[in-house]
Scaffold this active site. Structure first.
Site, short mmCIF file in Angstrom:
data_model
loop_
_atom_site.label_atom_id
_atom_site.label_comp_id
_atom_site.label_asym_id
_atom_site.label_seq_id
_atom_site.Cartn_x
_atom_site.Cartn_y
_atom_site.Cartn_z
CB THR A 1 -7.49 13.33 -40.17
OG1 THR A 1 -6.90 14.60 -40.52
CG2 THR A 1 -6.66 12.64 -39.10
CE1 TYR B 1 -9.75 26.43 -43.38
CE2 TYR B 1 -9.16 28.20 -44.89
CZ TYR B 1 -9.12 26.86 -44.53
OH TYR B 1 -8.46 25.96 -45.32
#
Length: 263
Positions: A13, A152
């Site tokens: 991905t 994050y």
């Protein structure tokens, strides 16, 4: 060394650029048939063309993994997958003061729930066939976060955690789940950030000087440079290989010694 990847089908991905592209290209070079995933058709097709030009086997699949519909479409187009590399992700460098709860939710959808979506689509087939590899791209910030980009870092921690849980769930199935945790890797975006920091901090004048300064003060590590995408790709290829049957639930840190603990 023959990694045993011939006749294996891999989905990487976020492989239209950066780390994902390097991973897709190396898997293809090692004999795997690669599904190159991205959201930009031109960039994704360019990676496929480069792999084919090097006599590799690759196809392009487009879709937004941050939605249930997009992830389902990508999985259906990809077909049966032996090696799933969950690389796609997002970061913006925002600080605590800059972040809204909506932004926390958005990055969690992109960096964590998208991984869960792809696992739910792809892993059942691996179980049925009795062989598979699930490899998450994580990072050292999962273990040693800094003040910046807390959202994050939290998503990386979630990736590390869910990988160990998945490895336990896959016990005895012939399918493994592992993490590759890069340090600071010299992608185009990282180079841009380093050059901006070099201007602000007076590093230079040559790139060698700038990189050494970054690896000493900004991304401190024991090797004294930034990592290269190919070094992450090599770690992924090993964990995907026939030689990694006895490795599951592991965190393979490729960070020049940035993370300094023994756990």
């Amino acid at each position: 060394m023959d990694l045993g990847l011939a006749n294996k089908r891999a989905l990487v991905t976020g492989s239209s650029t950066g780390l994902g592209r390097a991973i897709a290209e190396m898997l293809a070079a090692e004999g795997a048939s690669v599904v190159v995933h991205g959201r930009d058709a031109d960039r994704t097709d360019a990676v496929v063309a480069a792999i084919r030009a090097d006599h590799g086997d690759a196809v392009a699949v487009l879709g937004d993994l941050a939605t249930d519909e997009g992830a389902a479409a990508v999985a259906q187009a990809a077909g049966d997958i032996d090696i799933l590399v969950n690389n796609a992700g997002y970061y913006d460098g925002a600080s605590w003061a800059d972040l809204s709860t909506e932004e926390w939710t958005r990055i969690h959808q992109i960096n964590v729930v998208s991984v869960v979506r792809m696992i739910s689509h792809v892993v059942p087939g691996m179980r049925r066939r009795g062989w598979g590899r699930v490899i998450q791209i994580g990072g050292g910030l999962a273990l040693q976060p800094v003040a910046e980009q807390p959202h994050y870092s939290a998503t990386l921690a979630a990736r590390h955690n869910l990988t160990v849980s998945l490895a336990r769930d896959l016990s005895g199935t012939g399918v493994t789940a592992n993490i590759v945790a890069p340090g600071a890797i010299l992608t185009d975006s990282t180079r841009d950030m380093v050059l901006q920091a070099a201007t602000a901090n007076g590093w230079g004048p040559t790139w060698a000087d700038i990189e050494k300064a970054a690896a000493t003060t900004w991304f401190p590590n024991d090797i004294g440079r930034l990592g290269r995408p190919e070094e992450i790709a090599a770690a992924v290829c090993f964990l995907a290989s026939a030689h990694a049957d006895y490795i599951s639930g592991a965190d393979l840190r490729v960070d020049g010694g940035t993370i300094r603990n023994v756990s």
